[in-house]
Design a protein around this motif. Sequence first.
Motif, PDB file in Angstrom:
ATOM      1  N   ASN A 214       0.833  -1.201   0.000  1.00 18.45           N
ATOM      2  CA  ASN A 214       0.000   0.000   0.000  1.00 18.45           C
ATOM      3  C   ASN A 214       0.865   1.247   0.000  1.00 18.45           C
ATOM      4  OD1 ASN A 214      -2.443  -1.314   0.017  1.00 18.45           O
ATOM      5  ND2 ASN A 214      -2.813  -1.066   2.199  1.00 18.45           N
TER       6      ASN A 214
ATOM      7  N   VAL B 174       3.933   1.523  -1.106  1.00 22.93           N
ATOM      8  CA  VAL B 174       4.600   1.668  -2.401  1.00 22.93           C
ATOM      9  C   VAL B 174       3.631   2.257  -3.429  1.00 22.93           C
ATOM     10  CG1 VAL B 174       5.788   0.464  -4.267  1.00 22.93           C
ATOM     11  CG2 VAL B 174       6.182  -0.226  -1.907  1.00 22.93           C
ATOM     12  N   MET B 175       2.374   1.834  -3.345  1.00 21.49           N
ATOM     13  CA  MET B 175       1.380   2.392  -4.271  1.00 21.49           C
ATOM     14  C   MET B 175       1.253   3.902  -4.065  1.00 21.49           C
ATOM     15  SD  MET B 175      -1.505  -0.615  -4.209  1.00 21.49           S
ATOM     16  CE  MET B 175      -2.709   0.252  -5.202  1.00 21.49           C
ATOM     17  N   MET B 176       1.299   4.333  -2.821  1.00 19.49           N
ATOM     18  CA  MET B 176       1.276   5.769  -2.536  1.00 19.49           C
ATOM     19  C   MET B 176       2.486   6.457  -3.162  1.00 19.49           C
ATOM     20  SD  MET B 176       0.193   8.563  -1.074  1.00 19.49           S
ATOM     21  CE  MET B 176      -1.098   8.218   0.131  1.00 19.49           C
TER      22      MET B 176
ATOM     23  N   LEU C 214       4.298   5.440  -5.749  1.00 16.21           N
ATOM     24  CA  LEU C 214       4.256   5.402  -7.207  1.00 16.21           C
ATOM     25  C   LEU C 214       3.135   6.262  -7.773  1.00 16.21           C
ATOM     26  CD1 LEU C 214       4.870   1.585  -7.831  1.00 16.21           C
ATOM     27  CD2 LEU C 214       6.505   3.441  -8.097  1.00 16.21           C
ATOM     28  N   GLY C 215       2.048   6.365  -7.024  1.00 14.54           N
ATOM     29  CA  GLY C 215       0.894   7.070  -7.559  1.00 14.54           C
ATOM     30  C   GLY C 215       0.895   8.556  -7.294  1.00 14.54           C
ATOM     31  N   ASN C 216       1.569   8.973  -6.235  1.00 14.97           N
ATOM     32  CA  ASN C 216       1.409  10.353  -5.780  1.00 14.97           C
ATOM     33  C   ASN C 216       2.690  11.158  -5.616  1.00 14.97           C
ATOM     34  OD1 ASN C 216      -1.361  11.330  -5.142  1.00 14.97           O
ATOM     35  ND2 ASN C 216      -1.475   9.393  -4.032  1.00 14.97           N
ATOM     36  N   MET C 217       3.837  10.492  -5.580  1.00 24.54           N
ATOM     37  CA  MET C 217       5.053  11.220  -5.198  1.00 24.54           C
ATOM     38  C   MET C 217       5.930  11.542  -6.403  1.00 24.54           C
ATOM     39  SD  MET C 217       5.089  11.020  -1.642  1.00 24.54           S
ATOM     40  CE  MET C 217       4.854   9.859  -0.313  1.00 24.54           C
TER      41      MET C 217
ATOM     42  N   GLU D 284      10.936  12.778  -3.873  1.00 26.83           N
ATOM     43  CA  GLU D 284      10.203  12.249  -2.720  1.00 26.83           C
ATOM     44  C   GLU D 284      10.348  10.729  -2.652  1.00 26.83           C
ATOM     45  OE1 GLU D 284       6.454  15.201  -2.174  1.00 26.83           O
ATOM     46  OE2 GLU D 284       6.408  13.996  -3.988  1.00 26.83           O
TER      47      GLU D 284
ATOM     48  N   PHE E  62      10.449  13.924   1.829  1.00 30.44           N
ATOM     49  CA  PHE E  62       9.503  12.821   1.752  1.00 30.44           C
ATOM     50  C   PHE E  62       8.110  13.271   2.178  1.00 30.44           C
ATOM     51  CE2 PHE E  62       7.840   9.042   4.281  1.00 30.44           C
ATOM     52  CZ  PHE E  62       7.112   8.558   3.220  1.00 30.44           C
ATOM     53  N   ASN E  63       8.077  14.073   3.212  1.00 34.07           N
ATOM     54  CA  ASN E  63       6.787  14.447   3.790  1.00 34.07           C
ATOM     55  C   ASN E  63       6.766  15.931   4.118  1.00 34.07           C
ATOM     56  OD1 ASN E  63       4.444  14.733   5.151  1.00 34.07           O
ATOM     57  ND2 ASN E  63       4.735  12.961   6.478  1.00 34.07           N
ATOM     58  N   PRO E  64       6.543  16.780   3.109  1.00 34.13           N
ATOM     59  CA  PRO E  64       6.642  18.230   3.259  1.00 34.13           C
ATOM     60  C   PRO E  64       5.727  18.788   4.350  1.00 34.13           C
ATOM     61  CG  PRO E  64       6.211  17.584   0.977  1.00 34.13           C
ATOM     62  CD  PRO E  64       6.076  16.370   1.800  1.00 34.13           C
ATOM     63  N   GLN E  65       4.531  18.216   4.453  1.00 35.55           N
ATOM     64  CA  GLN E  65       3.496  18.789   5.310  1.00 35.55           C
ATOM     65  C   GLN E  65       3.927  18.893   6.767  1.00 35.55           C
ATOM     66  OE1 GLN E  65       0.973  20.250   4.386  1.00 35.55           O
ATOM     67  NE2 GLN E  65      -0.010  20.634   6.363  1.00 35.55           N
ATOM     68  N   THR E  66       4.512  17.800   7.268  1.00 32.47           N
ATOM     69  CA  THR E  66       4.850  17.734   8.685  1.00 32.47           C
ATOM     70  C   THR E  66       5.783  18.872   9.105  1.00 32.47           C
ATOM     71  OG1 THR E  66       4.745  15.361   8.424  1.00 32.47           O
ATOM     72  CG2 THR E  66       5.635  16.151  10.489  1.00 32.47           C
TER      73      THR E  66
ATOM     74  N   ASP F  25       0.606  14.313   4.613  1.00 28.50           N
ATOM     75  CA  ASP F  25       0.307  15.630   4.073  1.00 28.50           C
ATOM     76  C   ASP F  25      -0.974  15.641   3.239  1.00 28.50           C
ATOM     77  OD1 ASP F  25       1.875  14.003   2.368  1.00 28.50           O
ATOM     78  OD2 ASP F  25       2.239  15.711   1.065  1.00 28.50           O
TER      79      ASP F  25
ATOM     80  N   ARG G 283      -2.362  13.566   0.850  1.00 30.24           N
ATOM     81  CA  ARG G 283      -2.579  12.994  -0.475  1.00 30.24           C
ATOM     82  C   ARG G 283      -3.256  11.644  -0.354  1.00 30.24           C
ATOM     83  NH1 ARG G 283       3.302  14.383  -3.042  1.00 30.24           N
ATOM     84  NH2 ARG G 283       3.928  14.209  -0.857  1.00 30.24           N
TER      85      ARG G 283
ATOM     86  N   GLN H 242      -4.428   8.016  -1.896  1.00 28.42           N
ATOM     87  CA  GLN H 242      -4.146   7.002  -2.911  1.00 28.42           C
ATOM     88  C   GLN H 242      -5.181   5.898  -2.779  1.00 28.42           C
ATOM     89  OE1 GLN H 242      -1.716   6.696  -5.369  1.00 28.42           O
ATOM     90  NE2 GLN H 242      -2.701   4.777  -5.960  1.00 28.42           N
TER      91      GLN H 242
ATOM     92  N   THR I 261      -6.212   2.340  -3.172  1.00 28.99           N
ATOM     93  CA  THR I 261      -5.411   1.124  -3.294  1.00 28.99           C
ATOM     94  C   THR I 261      -6.195  -0.033  -3.909  1.00 28.99           C
ATOM     95  OG1 THR I 261      -5.963   0.529  -1.020  1.00 28.99           O
ATOM     96  CG2 THR I 261      -3.901   1.720  -1.362  1.00 28.99           C
TER      97      THR I 261
ATOM     98  N   GLU J  53      -1.551  -6.575  -5.601  1.00 30.80           N
ATOM     99  CA  GLU J  53      -0.809  -5.330  -5.422  1.00 30.80           C
ATOM    100  C   GLU J  53       0.493  -5.339  -6.231  1.00 30.80           C
ATOM    101  OE1 GLU J  53      -0.507  -3.912  -1.422  1.00 30.80           O
ATOM    102  OE2 GLU J  53      -2.647  -4.124  -1.051  1.00 30.80           O
TER     103      GLU J  53
ATOM    104  N   LEU K  19       1.633   0.933 -12.180  1.00 28.40           N
ATOM    105  CA  LEU K  19       2.049   2.283 -11.786  1.00 28.40           C
ATOM    106  C   LEU K  19       3.493   2.572 -12.159  1.00 28.40           C
ATOM    107  CD1 LEU K  19       0.435   2.527  -8.224  1.00 28.40           C
ATOM    108  CD2 LEU K  19      -0.388   3.565 -10.335  1.00 28.40           C
TER     109      LEU K  19
ATOM    110  N   GLY L 110      -2.790   6.291 -10.589  1.00 22.51           N
ATOM    111  CA  GLY L 110      -1.687   7.247 -10.557  1.00 22.51           C
ATOM    112  C   GLY L 110      -1.786   8.297 -11.646  1.00 22.51           C
TER     113      GLY L 110
END
Lengths: 244, 244
Positions: free
Chosen positions: A150, A152-154, A156-159, A163, A238-242, B79, B81, B83, B85, B149, B156, B200
């Motif tokens: 899960n 990794v999907m984040m 690949l899909g969003n970063m 990142e 990796f995690n700008p928000q924090t 942050d 985003r 995804q 799954t 997965e 992706l 993605g």
Amino acid sequence: MQPTLNTLEGLKVACSNCNLRELCMPTGFNKDEMQKLDEVVEKRRRVKQGEALFSSGEAFTSLYAIRTGFFKTCVISEDGREQVTGFQMAGEIIGMDGIVSDHHNCSAVALEDAEVCVMPFSDIENLSRELPGLQRHVHKIMSREIVRENGVMMLLGNMRAEERLAAFLLNLVQRLHARGLSQSELVLRMTREEIGSYLGLKLETVSRAFSKFSEEGIIEVKQRYVKIVAPDALKKIFNPQTYY
Amino acid sequence: MQPTLNTLEGLKVACSNCNLRELCMPTGFNKDEMQKLDEVVEKRRRVKQGEALFSSGEAFTSLYAIRTGFFKTCVISEDGREQVTGFQMAGEIIGMDGIVSDHHNCSAVALEDAEVCVMPFSDIENLSRELPGLQRHVHKIMSREIVRENGVMMLLGNMRAEERLAAFLLNLVQRLHARGLSQSELVLRMTREEIGSYLGLKLETVSRAFSKFSEEGIIEVKQRYVKIVAPDALKKIFNPQTYY
DNA sequence: GTATTCATTTGATTTGCGTCAAAGTTTTCT
DNA sequence: AGAAAACTTTGACGCAAATCAAATGAATAC
């Protein structure tokens, strides 16, 4: 099969006195239970760098606990594209992809000379009916793999490229640290191309991201050697928000 | 918790006379075993469209077998985003992400009014120590999720927008067909944005790919309704190699 | 020790998808 | 029924990463 080539003769194969026990086996067993657990490990098997522990399509028989060495797992599409699905190190369990169809769905290739404990899955199933602790452990290991994927999907899909690489480095060094190694220095066991495949990037993009981090003073890189100079900067990427 | 809201009173909850049995339960049980299996399903629960069956961070207690309706599962980064799954339909089991940490790692949201069978995981574990067939089934379900997965990672990491959408449509229609529905027509339960998140891609890219397929006569699209006119063309897009 | 192969870096250029924007359509709410 | 909100489509433009290319460095073989 030539068991004499793969089995380590004369070595006592026992989880009970293995220093990786806490990483790959459940805890809190008494002596009797521990002894039964020892018997799940049928034998050990050496895998040379570049060789496959198992290959996609092969019959599934066993799970493998990595004792030493480093693996990649990958799937290949019908038209030949390779996707690295993970990197595994000592104490981690691989092979669970084969359970559903009795055939492996991916290949596990040693990135350095390795040694694994072979655990026939039917034995694991038999014993886990007796030992609820083992049963629970098997479930947790598989669930952990689902959760990892899960993540990794984040990625690949969003970063974006940097990142992904930051996440990759932080994850690797965290796992190495859990094994008693440095939390700031590591030697990569895989090529830029394999990192790229895992992260859904081309090797040139991976190389550029390494160079960028290096220029910014976040890491020091010399080929496969990486030193994380500013872990917080990596976490921020990796995690700008924090880090608002 | 208000069980009276979620439980269906007066309905006999039994796998043994459920027409989805073959999809979510192991086969080949005798009457006695079947009866025990029935008792794993504690109760049923209705989930309205847009509501969460479980949410990331919540305590894990049960697996859920979908009886009717359609779900998406998604993870959210720190942050914010999101995804997606996976998308799950009748006969599929969800919730296994929660086993490893006793807390759910993702959220399951109903994309249409749904009904699920609640199966407390401790009961599943207890019974699967008695019934090897159930034990094996639980392992297979988790392994299937790992393999699924892996396939998404390939999508992706290696595929282009149109390949991803082709794979998505072929997968959906194949699963619907296995449930007795058409193998060429479907009504999407999710928005373009949710499809995009899963694949993605941005929603505009998904929309453009739909339009392109439509212009090429491969599919007919009208909003959520999709008719696959040329399945072989879709397969060719998904997997160019096989069709040299 | 030298040749060969493989891995990495860096630059120049291209491109697929994302972003921004606006209009149209469908669904939901009152 | 009418208004508002949500979803979808389409176009114009920009950009992050891919591609192409070449040089350098490291590992392996002979």
